[in-house]
Design a protein around this motif. Structure first.
Motif, PDB file in Angstrom:
ATOM      1  N   TRP A 173       0.696  -1.184  -0.033  1.00 52.68           N
ATOM      2  CA  TRP A 173       0.151  -0.157   0.031  1.00 52.68           C
ATOM      3  C   TRP A 173       0.710   1.138  -0.007  1.00 52.68           C
ATOM      4  O   TRP A 173       0.689   2.244  -0.904  1.00 52.68           O
ATOM      5  CB  TRP A 173      -0.980  -0.048   1.334  1.00 52.68           C
ATOM      6  CG  TRP A 173      -1.559   1.271   1.309  1.00 52.68           C
ATOM      7  CD1 TRP A 173      -2.691   1.768   0.694  1.00 52.68           C
ATOM      8  CD2 TRP A 173      -1.223   2.479   2.306  1.00 52.68           C
ATOM      9  NE1 TRP A 173      -3.163   3.122   1.281  1.00 52.68           N
ATOM     10  CE2 TRP A 173      -2.393   3.358   2.312  1.00 52.68           C
ATOM     11  CE3 TRP A 173      -0.275   2.624   3.210  1.00 52.68           C
ATOM     12  CZ2 TRP A 173      -2.042   4.568   2.886  1.00 52.68           C
ATOM     13  CZ3 TRP A 173      -0.042   3.687   3.922  1.00 52.68           C
ATOM     14  CH2 TRP A 173      -0.752   4.818   3.681  1.00 52.68           C
ATOM     15  N   ALA A 174       1.886   1.308   1.076  1.00 51.77           N
ATOM     16  CA  ALA A 174       2.878   2.271   0.946  1.00 51.77           C
ATOM     17  C   ALA A 174       3.743   2.632  -0.337  1.00 51.77           C
ATOM     18  O   ALA A 174       3.674   3.675  -0.682  1.00 51.77           O
ATOM     19  CB  ALA A 174       3.603   2.309   2.418  1.00 51.77           C
ATOM     20  N   GLY A 189       7.376 -11.858 -16.367  1.00 51.89           N
ATOM     21  CA  GLY A 189       7.828 -12.884 -17.416  1.00 51.89           C
ATOM     22  C   GLY A 189       8.683 -13.881 -16.670  1.00 51.89           C
ATOM     23  O   GLY A 189       8.823 -14.922 -17.182  1.00 51.89           O
ATOM     24  N   LEU A 190       9.564 -13.302 -15.814  1.00 49.60           N
ATOM     25  CA  LEU A 190      10.756 -14.336 -15.083  1.00 49.60           C
ATOM     26  C   LEU A 190       9.678 -14.910 -13.888  1.00 49.60           C
ATOM     27  O   LEU A 190      10.473 -16.029 -13.371  1.00 49.60           O
ATOM     28  CB  LEU A 190      11.629 -13.370 -14.534  1.00 49.60           C
ATOM     29  CG  LEU A 190      12.621 -12.869 -15.346  1.00 49.60           C
ATOM     30  CD1 LEU A 190      13.562 -11.815 -14.901  1.00 49.60           C
ATOM     31  CD2 LEU A 190      13.360 -13.953 -16.442  1.00 49.60           C
ATOM     32  N   GLY A 191       8.580 -14.616 -13.670  1.00 48.53           N
ATOM     33  CA  GLY A 191       7.858 -15.610 -12.739  1.00 48.53           C
ATOM     34  C   GLY A 191       8.065 -15.085 -11.504  1.00 48.53           C
ATOM     35  O   GLY A 191       7.316 -15.441 -10.147  1.00 48.53           O
ATOM     36  N   PHE A 192       8.569 -13.559 -11.058  1.00 51.58           N
ATOM     37  CA  PHE A 192       8.494 -13.115  -9.757  1.00 51.58           C
ATOM     38  C   PHE A 192       7.212 -11.962  -9.856  1.00 51.58           C
ATOM     39  O   PHE A 192       7.011 -11.210 -10.577  1.00 51.58           O
ATOM     40  CB  PHE A 192       9.880 -12.207  -9.826  1.00 51.58           C
ATOM     41  CG  PHE A 192      11.114 -12.908  -9.795  1.00 51.58           C
ATOM     42  CD1 PHE A 192      11.389 -13.727  -8.598  1.00 51.58           C
ATOM     43  CD2 PHE A 192      11.907 -12.835 -10.948  1.00 51.58           C
ATOM     44  CE1 PHE A 192      12.565 -14.508  -8.735  1.00 51.58           C
ATOM     45  CE2 PHE A 192      13.097 -13.755 -11.003  1.00 51.58           C
ATOM     46  CZ  PHE A 192      13.465 -14.437 -10.029  1.00 51.58           C
ATOM     47  N   THR A 193       6.700 -11.977  -8.561  1.00 48.79           N
ATOM     48  CA  THR A 193       5.494 -11.161  -8.340  1.00 48.79           C
ATOM     49  C   THR A 193       5.881 -10.352  -6.873  1.00 48.79           C
ATOM     50  O   THR A 193       6.366 -10.811  -5.777  1.00 48.79           O
ATOM     51  CB  THR A 193       4.262 -11.932  -8.038  1.00 48.79           C
ATOM     52  OG1 THR A 193       4.484 -12.873  -6.957  1.00 48.79           O
ATOM     53  CG2 THR A 193       3.832 -12.730  -9.347  1.00 48.79           C
ATOM     54  N   ALA A 222      -0.626  -8.884  -2.889  1.00 56.34           N
ATOM     55  CA  ALA A 222      -1.424  -8.216  -1.998  1.00 56.34           C
ATOM     56  C   ALA A 222      -2.746  -8.145  -2.980  1.00 56.34           C
ATOM     57  O   ALA A 222      -4.130  -8.356  -2.411  1.00 56.34           O
ATOM     58  CB  ALA A 222      -1.159  -6.867  -1.785  1.00 56.34           C
ATOM     59  N   GLU A 223      -2.576  -7.907  -4.175  1.00 59.94           N
ATOM     60  CA  GLU A 223      -3.903  -7.889  -5.052  1.00 59.94           C
ATOM     61  C   GLU A 223      -4.431  -8.918  -5.355  1.00 59.94           C
ATOM     62  O   GLU A 223      -5.481  -8.963  -5.613  1.00 59.94           O
ATOM     63  CB  GLU A 223      -3.392  -7.088  -6.461  1.00 59.94           C
ATOM     64  CG  GLU A 223      -3.192  -5.691  -6.216  1.00 59.94           C
ATOM     65  CD  GLU A 223      -2.416  -5.222  -7.608  1.00 59.94           C
ATOM     66  OE1 GLU A 223      -2.161  -6.019  -8.420  1.00 59.94           O
ATOM     67  OE2 GLU A 223      -2.025  -4.058  -7.750  1.00 59.94           O
ATOM     68  N   TRP A 224      -3.597 -10.178  -5.267  1.00 58.48           N
ATOM     69  CA  TRP A 224      -4.147 -11.458  -5.256  1.00 58.48           C
ATOM     70  C   TRP A 224      -5.145 -11.879  -4.320  1.00 58.48           C
ATOM     71  O   TRP A 224      -6.281 -12.407  -4.368  1.00 58.48           O
ATOM     72  CB  TRP A 224      -3.296 -12.446  -5.661  1.00 58.48           C
ATOM     73  CG  TRP A 224      -3.482 -13.908  -5.384  1.00 58.48           C
ATOM     74  CD1 TRP A 224      -2.969 -14.796  -4.813  1.00 58.48           C
ATOM     75  CD2 TRP A 224      -4.478 -14.669  -6.065  1.00 58.48           C
ATOM     76  NE1 TRP A 224      -3.468 -16.080  -5.040  1.00 58.48           N
ATOM     77  CE2 TRP A 224      -4.503 -15.872  -5.543  1.00 58.48           C
ATOM     78  CE3 TRP A 224      -5.491 -14.462  -7.082  1.00 58.48           C
ATOM     79  CZ2 TRP A 224      -5.433 -16.979  -6.332  1.00 58.48           C
ATOM     80  CZ3 TRP A 224      -6.372 -15.104  -7.802  1.00 58.48           C
ATOM     81  CH2 TRP A 224      -6.304 -16.564  -7.187  1.00 58.48           C
ATOM     82  N   ARG A 225      -4.583 -11.621  -3.112  1.00 59.66           N
ATOM     83  CA  ARG A 225      -5.450 -12.018  -1.783  1.00 59.66           C
ATOM     84  C   ARG A 225      -6.552 -11.086  -1.688  1.00 59.66           C
ATOM     85  O   ARG A 225      -7.625 -11.488  -1.234  1.00 59.66           O
ATOM     86  CB  ARG A 225      -4.412 -11.529  -0.481  1.00 59.66           C
ATOM     87  CG  ARG A 225      -3.471 -12.600  -0.015  1.00 59.66           C
ATOM     88  CD  ARG A 225      -2.983 -12.078   1.110  1.00 59.66           C
ATOM     89  NE  ARG A 225      -2.271 -11.288   1.457  1.00 59.66           N
ATOM     90  CZ  ARG A 225      -0.924 -10.985   0.957  1.00 59.66           C
ATOM     91  NH1 ARG A 225      -0.120 -12.088   0.712  1.00 59.66           N
ATOM     92  NH2 ARG A 225      -0.258  -9.774   1.079  1.00 59.66           N
ATOM     93  N   GLN A 226      -6.489  -9.656  -2.289  1.00 57.05           N
ATOM     94  CA  GLN A 226      -7.693  -9.041  -2.235  1.00 57.05           C
ATOM     95  C   GLN A 226      -8.743  -9.745  -3.210  1.00 57.05           C
ATOM     96  O   GLN A 226     -10.087  -9.841  -2.834  1.00 57.05           O
ATOM     97  CB  GLN A 226      -7.485  -7.732  -2.786  1.00 57.05           C
ATOM     98  CG  GLN A 226      -8.659  -6.751  -2.898  1.00 57.05           C
ATOM     99  CD  GLN A 226      -9.520  -6.185  -1.680  1.00 57.05           C
ATOM    100  OE1 GLN A 226      -8.876  -6.505  -0.598  1.00 57.05           O
ATOM    101  NE2 GLN A 226     -10.544  -5.921  -1.556  1.00 57.05           N
TER     102      GLN A 226
END
Length: 547
Positions: A103-104, A132-136, A142-146
């Motif tokens: 968020w910050a 593309g390298l598979g790093f998030t 956080a967006e996926w959890r939301q």
């Protein structure tokens, strides 16, 4: 309906004739009223005007009572260590920090991206490369959890949030009061913290704990499988359905909402996710609370007790039942479950103790020696009560321990909301009936209670009109209100007013205690106070004129 007219229950062994037991009239009325409350069909005797007055009282004093509640909730993620396993509490904390960082950092990045076109090109290219390298990054996770939270319905916007309202028993507020409290919970950080915790619990259950239980239930050690099946049954999962268990075990491979939508047993999994989240982060319903907490006539006396009621049912009672079940099946499994739950409670206690000590250091108006003494004397009791170990008897325990500090038992037992005006009334009565001519104590107490119970709630209610319009205002409110309601403000203010009105030096109990321990300054203050008499009106006038 026929059953309710003549309810009964049956007992007996399989090889013996059943025995019917008729329900008494008193029990029948209890059951009927409980059902009416759960269905929302209870007819109250309170008028709409009376309900509005009750709503206004709760909306007026609740923000002051809960002004420093966030620090107590910082340790709450460790309830996941009790409900799931030791690792879960640390995972929840890590994901919450990730949310905060996302968020910050996201706010700064959004500002730079919107203001600087060149930086936007660089940012988009860098983000595409890492993806593309598979790093998030933290923000992507956080967006996926939301997305998970919204899909399963475990998070909500603060303006439509009933979770905080049910926690603190203010669910029946009318719209203006409810919106005011919703803005308060958001600006104070209570709502964002709770939503972050719920998202984290949901993700942990879906990606690790739920699949782990399903794998245990599908095979391996019989005793472990039986315990896992019982844990899943508590969450609404049919452990006899192997297809459901296999689908649950494959959940870690899912990385999109579209894949979640295609699940065959989505409804069962959604039920399990919601139960785990609600039982871990405490979303109390009518079934969790004492019946009178849901009655309009008496709900005022149970204000902010919803969380304690749900914690008692879901964590304390639930843990005891889980331990008993595990020992009945297998001693090794029982020992393992017992150790896991004990470690979870230990982590929760340690976290609550650390939060309380931080609150003492940050908000108490004492010198270091007094703070150290307070911590040394009260750490065990504070750790137990703030962890919730006394369950629904916590108000009774606190009432009797409060007698040591000369707190009024009747006022304390009336509940936090009703206790606010009662405490003010008691201070006013002492000012009139028990005002010593040689001290400024009564004036000090009435000033302090007026500040805590009238002035501060009024300032808070006015400030809440502007909360939500600007992030800077929200931040200032979230930081300022805990201090505005703390002894750091009320004690010196009350002391100044009392000394100005009486013309005498006010000596607190803490100063008297320091004098007994040999503190030179405190001893002089006590001696000066003893040598003073109650000034006359002419003395006060002369002091004002500088004569």
């Amino acid at each position: 309906m026929t059953a309710m007219k003549d309810p009964y229950f049956v007992t007996g062994k399989p090889d013996e004739p059943p025995e019917e037991h008729r329900v008494s009239l008193d029990d029948k009325q209890e059951i009927t009223q409980s059902i009416n409350i759960l269905l929302g069909t209870y007819n109250t005797s309170i008028t709409q005007r009376g309900l509005r007055w009750m709503n206004s009282m709760m909306a007026f004093w609740t923000p002051v009572i809960l002004a420093r509640s966030l620090k107590s909730q910082l340790a709450e993620p460790f309830t996941a260590s009790i409900k799931m396993d030791t690792r879960a509490g640390f995972q929840v904390l890590g994901k919450q920090l990730q949310d905060l960082y996302g968020w910050a950092g996201g706010s700064v990045l959004d500002y730079l991206v919107n203001k600087t076109p060149d930086f936007k090109l660089f940012h988009d290219a860098l983000r595409a490369t890492f993806k593309g390298l598979g790093f998030t990054g933290a923000r992507a996770q956080a967006e996926w959890r939301q997305a998970i939270g919204e899909f399963f319905g475990i998070v909500t916007n603060h303006l439509t949030d009933n979770i905080m309202a049910t926690r603190y028993n203010v669910i029946n507020q009318n719209t203006p009061d409810k919106l005011r409290l919703a803005r308060f919970f958001r600006a104070l950080g209570v709502h964002p913290h709770a939503m972050s915790m719920r998202r984290a619990i949901g993700e942990i259950f879906l990606t690790r704990y739920g699949p782990k239980l399903a794998q245990k239930a599908l095979g391996g050690n019989k005793a472990i499988a039986k315990q896992a099946q019982k844990d899943l049954a508590e969450l609404g999962i049919d452990s006899a359905n192997d297809a459901l268990l296999r689908e649950l075990s494959r959940l870690p491979d899912i990385d999109s909402v579209q894949e979640l939508e295609s699940l065959r047993y989505l409804d069962e999994i959604r039920t399990a996710v919601n139960r785990m989240v609600s039982q871990t982060s405490q979303e109390p319903g009518a079934i969790d609370k004492p019946r009178r907490a849901s009655l309009p006539e008496t709900s005022l006396f149970y204000a902010i007790m919803g969380f304690q009621a749900a914690f008692t049912r879901n964590i304390l009672t639930g843990s005891v039942k889980r331990i008993i079940r595990s020992w009945q099946d297998d001693a090794k499994v029982g020992a393992s479950v017992n150790a896991s739950i004990a470690i979870g409670f230990g982590l929760l206690m340690a976290g609550q103790l650390a939060a309380w000590i931080a609150g003492v250091l940050a908000f108490d108006n004492d010198d270091w020696e007094e703070k150290k003494k307070k911590i040394d004397e009260q750490w065990l009791g504070q750790m137990l009560t703030r962890t919730g170990m006394f369950g629904m008897t916590d108000p009774i325990v606190n009432s009797f321990t409060g007698l040591k500090y000369q707190k009024d038992l009747a006022t304390t037992m009336a509940g936090p909301i009703v206790g606010q005006p009662l405490t003010l009334g008691q201070a006013a009565g002492n000012l009139v009936a028990q005002n010593s001519p040689n001290t400024a104590t009564a004036e000090y107490q009435i000033t302090k209670q007026a500040w805590n119970n009238i002035i501060t709630p009024w300032i808070t209610s006015k400030a809440l009109r502007y909360v939500g319009r600007n992030p800077l205002i929200d931040t200032a409110f979230g930081i300022g209100i805990p201090y505005l309601t703390s002894p750091m403000i009320s004690d010196p203010l009350s002391e100044t007013v009392a000394e100005t009105v009486t013309g005498q030096e006010y000596v607190s109990k803490k100063e008297k205690a320091r004098a007994e321990r040999g503190d030179a300054e405190a001893t002089k203050a006590v001696e000066r106070a003893k040598s003073q008499g109650k000034p006359t009106l002419q003395d006060k006038v002369n002091k004002r004129l500088g004569k």
